[in-house]
Design an enzyme around this catalytic site. Structure first.
Site, PDB file in Angstrom:
ATOM      1  N   GLY A  32       7.680  -0.602  -6.252  1.00 16.61           N
ATOM      2  CA  GLY A  32       7.511  -1.748  -6.699  1.00 16.61           C
ATOM      3  C   GLY A  32       8.644  -1.675  -7.798  1.00 16.61           C
ATOM      4  O   GLY A  32       8.264  -2.327  -8.994  1.00 16.61           O
ATOM      5  N   GLY A  41       8.983  -4.538 -10.900  1.00 14.92           N
ATOM      6  CA  GLY A  41       8.037  -4.979 -11.615  1.00 14.92           C
ATOM      7  C   GLY A  41       8.187  -4.826 -13.194  1.00 14.92           C
ATOM      8  O   GLY A  41       9.162  -4.041 -13.583  1.00 14.92           O
ATOM      9  N   ALA A  68       7.948  -0.842 -13.977  1.00 18.40           N
ATOM     10  CA  ALA A  68       8.862  -0.076 -13.130  1.00 18.40           C
ATOM     11  C   ALA A  68      10.142  -0.218 -13.327  1.00 18.40           C
ATOM     12  O   ALA A  68      10.979   0.441 -13.263  1.00 18.40           O
ATOM     13  CB  ALA A  68       8.293  -0.537 -11.652  1.00 18.40           C
ATOM     14  N   LYS A 128      15.203 -12.302  -7.690  1.00 17.41           N
ATOM     15  CA  LYS A 128      14.344 -11.675  -8.558  1.00 17.41           C
ATOM     16  C   LYS A 128      14.646 -10.417  -9.041  1.00 17.41           C
ATOM     17  O   LYS A 128      14.189  -9.910  -9.872  1.00 17.41           O
ATOM     18  CB  LYS A 128      12.870 -12.252  -8.482  1.00 17.41           C
ATOM     19  CG  LYS A 128      12.176 -11.198  -7.463  1.00 17.41           C
ATOM     20  CD  LYS A 128      10.759 -11.714  -7.038  1.00 17.41           C
ATOM     21  CE  LYS A 128       9.952 -10.728  -6.301  1.00 17.41           C
ATOM     22  NZ  LYS A 128       8.587 -11.022  -6.097  1.00 17.41           N
ATOM     23  N   LEU A 166       3.503  -1.513   0.851  1.00 18.72           N
ATOM     24  CA  LEU A 166       2.661  -0.518   0.720  1.00 18.72           C
ATOM     25  C   LEU A 166       1.846  -0.233   1.901  1.00 18.72           C
ATOM     26  O   LEU A 166       1.491   0.701   2.006  1.00 18.72           O
ATOM     27  CB  LEU A 166       1.851  -0.859  -0.606  1.00 18.72           C
ATOM     28  CG  LEU A 166       2.071  -0.858  -1.953  1.00 18.72           C
ATOM     29  CD1 LEU A 166       1.438  -1.205  -2.892  1.00 18.72           C
ATOM     30  CD2 LEU A 166       2.850   0.441  -2.244  1.00 18.72           C
ATOM     31  N   THR A 205       4.181   3.078  -9.122  1.00 14.00           N
ATOM     32  CA  THR A 205       3.838   1.794  -9.924  1.00 14.00           C
ATOM     33  C   THR A 205       3.259   0.814  -9.043  1.00 14.00           C
ATOM     34  O   THR A 205       2.955  -0.378  -9.620  1.00 14.00           O
ATOM     35  CB  THR A 205       4.967   1.531 -11.041  1.00 14.00           C
ATOM     36  OG1 THR A 205       6.166   0.928 -10.056  1.00 14.00           O
ATOM     37  CG2 THR A 205       5.777   2.802 -11.544  1.00 14.00           C
ATOM     38  N   LYS A 264      -7.956  -0.563  -9.608  1.00 11.70           N
ATOM     39  CA  LYS A 264      -7.170   0.279 -10.307  1.00 11.70           C
ATOM     40  C   LYS A 264      -8.088   1.520 -10.069  1.00 11.70           C
ATOM     41  O   LYS A 264      -7.600   2.898 -10.068  1.00 11.70           O
ATOM     42  CB  LYS A 264      -7.044   0.208 -11.802  1.00 11.70           C
ATOM     43  CG  LYS A 264      -5.963  -0.899 -12.118  1.00 11.70           C
ATOM     44  CD  LYS A 264      -4.314  -0.023 -11.513  1.00 11.70           C
ATOM     45  CE  LYS A 264      -3.164  -1.137 -11.856  1.00 11.70           C
ATOM     46  NZ  LYS A 264      -2.097  -0.441 -11.498  1.00 11.70           N
ATOM     47  N   VAL A 294      -2.882   1.233 -21.560  1.00  9.69           N
ATOM     48  CA  VAL A 294      -3.648  -0.056 -22.116  1.00  9.69           C
ATOM     49  C   VAL A 294      -2.787  -1.273 -21.807  1.00  9.69           C
ATOM     50  O   VAL A 294      -1.612  -1.182 -21.250  1.00  9.69           O
ATOM     51  CB  VAL A 294      -4.206   0.206 -23.611  1.00  9.69           C
ATOM     52  CG1 VAL A 294      -5.037   1.244 -23.737  1.00  9.69           C
ATOM     53  CG2 VAL A 294      -2.733   0.404 -24.378  1.00  9.69           C
TER      54      VAL A 294
END
Length: 278
Positions: free
Chosen positions: A19, A22, A25, A50, A71, A90, A167, A191
């Site tokens: 990834g 991201g 990442a 992108k 994935l 990630t 997650k 966080v």
């Protein structure tokens, strides 16, 4: 001329970042390249504009390859990871749609760990989240949340918090498969991550701040939130990869702010559950 990488930590090492386009990442890729690593980044479409920001990073022309991978497509992941010394996993959907969140997060993670085992990589660093740690209504509020804590899956399901659920089950799957396959796994649990965007699209954590700046959010919750800078999160991933003694889970946090402080209200003493922004 390309920078001399002979004295840098990652010289001669090839790592895979899943990834790669991201938010976190992209910063991991940037710092890895700066440290002399050769990077194979997985993206859904290497030709998508992108992902152009990755090709513009210092060292990218010489040491970055973007690999088309999904994935849920094991062979594509296997091809990207083969020949790598380490993996930074990630890639993960960020959504409240259970179908889009849970299956890619869990099965995708299993595929990455299995591919890493087959490639005999030195270590896998897994990007988890505080969402896998703190969602537990039965925890004493005076107890410090640490790396031994896990979110309550039933509570996440009942409250339809599919991000935290996804997650948590993805990280649990990572530990189970890593143990089964003998893979050296370390998890980083950040966080809420903020900081400069390298990519051109706005991500979910930046929207968290943007809604107050644009005025689209008229109230804020009477609660606190922990924050951390994206560069620190990226560096934490690299440090746990490079440190042989690193193991287990690492909570990655910097500041804890009341929503009122974040929104610039100053006072946080109002007991109401939400305050109106002026």
């Amino acid at each position: 001329m390309p920078a001399d990488t002979s004295s840098l930590t990652g010289h001669g090492q090839t790592v895979c970042v899943t990834g790669a386009g991201g938010f976190i990442a992209s910063w991991i890729v940037k710092l890895l390249l700066e440290r002399g690593y050769t990077v194979k980044g997985t993206v859904r479409n290497p030709d998508d504009p992108k992902n152009g920001h990755l090709r513009e990073l210092e060292g990218a022309k010489e040491r970055l390859t973007l690999c088309k991978a999904d994935l849920l497509d094991y062979e594509s992941l296997r091809e990207a990871i083969m020949g790598c010394d380490g993996v930074f996993h990630t890639a993960s959907p960020v959504t409240d749609d259970p179908e889009q969140m849970v299956e890619p997060a869990v099965n995708g993670t299993k595929n990455v760990i299995i591919a890493a085992a087959e490639a005999k990589v030195r270590r896998v660093v897994f990007t988890s989240s505080i969402g896998a740690v703190y969602m537990d209504p039965n925890r004493d509020p005076d107890v410090v949340v640490d790396e031994s804590c896990w979110s309550d899956l039933e509570f996440c399901k009942n409250t339809k918090n599919w991000y935290c659920y996804g997650k948590a089950v993805a990280e649990q799957a990572a530990w189970e498969v890593a143990q089964e396959k003998g893979v050296d796994l370390v998890a980083v649990n950040p966080v809420l991550v903020l900081g400069p965007l390298l990519q051109s699209t706005v991500n979910a954590s930046i929207i968290h701040i943007l809604k107050y700046l644009t005025g689209s959010a008229k109230t804020y919750a009477n609660s606190v939130q922990a924050y951390v800078h994206v560069k620190d999160v990226a560096l934490a991933h690299i440090l746990v990869y490079e440190t042989p003694s690193a193991s287990g889970r690492y909570l990655c946090a910097e500041s804890v702010l009341h929503r009122g402080e974040l929104a610039g209200e100053g006072s946080t003493s109002n007991p109401k559950t939400a305050r109106r922004l002026h």
